[in-house]
Design an enzyme around this catalytic site. Structure first.
Site, short mmCIF file in Angstrom:
data_model
loop_
_atom_site.label_atom_id
_atom_site.label_comp_id
_atom_site.label_asym_id
_atom_site.label_seq_id
_atom_site.Cartn_x
_atom_site.Cartn_y
_atom_site.Cartn_z
N ARG A 26 0.65 -1.02 0.00
CA ARG A 26 -0.10 -0.09 -0.07
C ARG A 26 0.98 1.11 -0.19
NH1 ARG A 26 -0.35 4.55 2.71
NH2 ARG A 26 -0.15 3.35 5.00
N HIS A 218 6.31 4.66 12.44
CA HIS A 218 6.69 4.54 10.95
C HIS A 218 7.73 5.46 10.57
CE1 HIS A 218 4.38 4.02 6.78
NE2 HIS A 218 5.35 4.76 6.56
N HIS A 220 10.93 6.74 7.73
CA HIS A 220 11.45 6.75 6.54
C HIS A 220 12.98 6.91 6.55
CE1 HIS A 220 7.59 7.92 4.25
NE2 HIS A 220 7.27 6.70 4.72
N CYS A 251 6.49 8.91 0.02
CA CYS A 251 5.09 9.55 -0.04
C CYS A 251 4.92 10.26 -1.46
CB CYS A 251 5.17 10.71 1.00
SG CYS A 251 3.67 11.69 1.10
N ASN A 260 10.87 4.35 2.43
CA ASN A 260 10.21 3.50 3.50
C ASN A 260 11.45 3.00 4.15
OD1 ASN A 260 7.44 4.09 4.00
ND2 ASN A 260 7.13 3.19 2.17
MG MG Z 1 5.82 5.51 4.60
#
Ligand code: MG
Length: 308
Positions: A26, A218, A220, A251, A260
């Site tokens: 996703r 989360h 990066h 993003c 990521n």
């Molecule tokens: Mg991300």
């Protein structure tokens, strides 16, 4: 496959077990310009789930005009069979929830911004309005017994406003939890967070009555800080981390956001710390390499080291 693994040195101050939450299909694919065939996505997601990942986010029911890479959301869910509890889907609004439900989704995620500027650019609404939209989705979905995860993006800073106050972020998280979210994922959307900031952000949540067991982080790797930030998160008691197999994505609406954290790189570190994840590293390496090769994109550090 090499079968190489890190030597293990447990740190008793860290959680014994960690949940790795997979976002590649996703969050990763929405940011890649290539359109990946649905069958390749289904294969990628299924292999990651078979590797032992407890959550493999599958897709997003956003407008296909905005994110054509995920226009096949319903086909992807249909291809995943009956295990849909383990495959959360992102839902931007009540219409998205309706589409997700019709496609059989059992677990969802909503998305809000910690900053006004990113909300306006990414969600086309003010921060408070988009928070209200998300809260309505959460109330409806959790009222039906669906597990809902809340994503808060730009938690460490955004390209327009600079650093974001940690207590501001915690109040957004509080609002999502109050409406029924089971867990909040705090996103460093542009990768500007560093370890001390992570500790402060988790502490600010504690002051707002939100313990680390309700949080996921989360990161990066834009500035190479993702694993250092994971270490800081572990030390603050957080035991859920998001990552993307192959390190795919970033993003789509923040030009400077790349990379990521790769699931393989995270698993290597956790394994070296003797932290249980229940995930087979070699299988994730193989699935991640399959997708990065398909995208014509460099492999993760760990995949490069292990596969040569
Ligand atoms: Mg991300």
């Amino acid at each position: 496959m090499s079968g190489r693994h890190p030597t293990v040195h447990r740190d008793p101050a860290l959680p014994r077990r960690v949940t790795v939450y997979e976002v590649g299909a996703r969050d990763g694919l929405q940011a890649e310009s290539a359109l990946v065939p649905s069958t390749a996505k289904i294969d990628f997601i299924s292999r990651l789930r078979a590797a032992g990942l407890p959550w493999v986010e599958a897709t997003s029911f956003v407008s296909s005009r905005r994110i054509p890479q995920l226009a096949d959301a319903a086909e992807v869910l249909a291809g995943l069979g009956t295990d849909l509890e383990a495959h959360p889907v992102l839902v931007p609004n009540l219409r998205g929830l309706e589409r997700a439900r019709a496609a059989g989704a059992r677990t969802i995620a909503v998305f809000v911004s910690a900053t006004e500027s990113f909300a306006r650019r990414n969600l086309n609404a003010g921060r408070d309005d988009s928070l209200e939209t998300a809260r309505r989705v959460v109330e409806e979905a959790s009222g039906e017994g669906m597990r809902v995860r809340g994503y808060v993006s730009m938690c460490f800073g955004d390209p327009w406003e600079g650093e974001v106050a940690v207590d501001e972020v915690a109040s957004v998280s509080r609002s999502l939890l109050d409406s029924g979210c089971a867990e909040i994922s705090l996103g460093d959307t542009i990768g500007v967070g560093t370890a001390g900031h992570v500790a402060e952000l988790v502490a600010a949540h504690g002051r707002a009555g939100i313990g680390p067991e309700l949080l996921a982080l989360h990161f990066h790797d834009t500035y190479g800080q993702a694993l250092a930030n994971v270490a800081a998160g572990l030390r603050s008691g957080v035991a859920c981390f998001d990552a993307s197999a192959g390190g795919i994505g970033g993003c789509p609406f923040a030009g400077s956001a790349t990379g990521n954290l790769a699931t393989e790189d995270l698993l290597w570190m956790l394994s070296g710390l003797g932290i249980e994840t229940g995930v087979d590293l070699d299988e994730v390496v193989a699935a991640g390499a399959m997708m990065t090769d398909l995208l014509g994109r460099p492999r993760s550090r760990v995949a490069t080291a292990l596969l040569g």
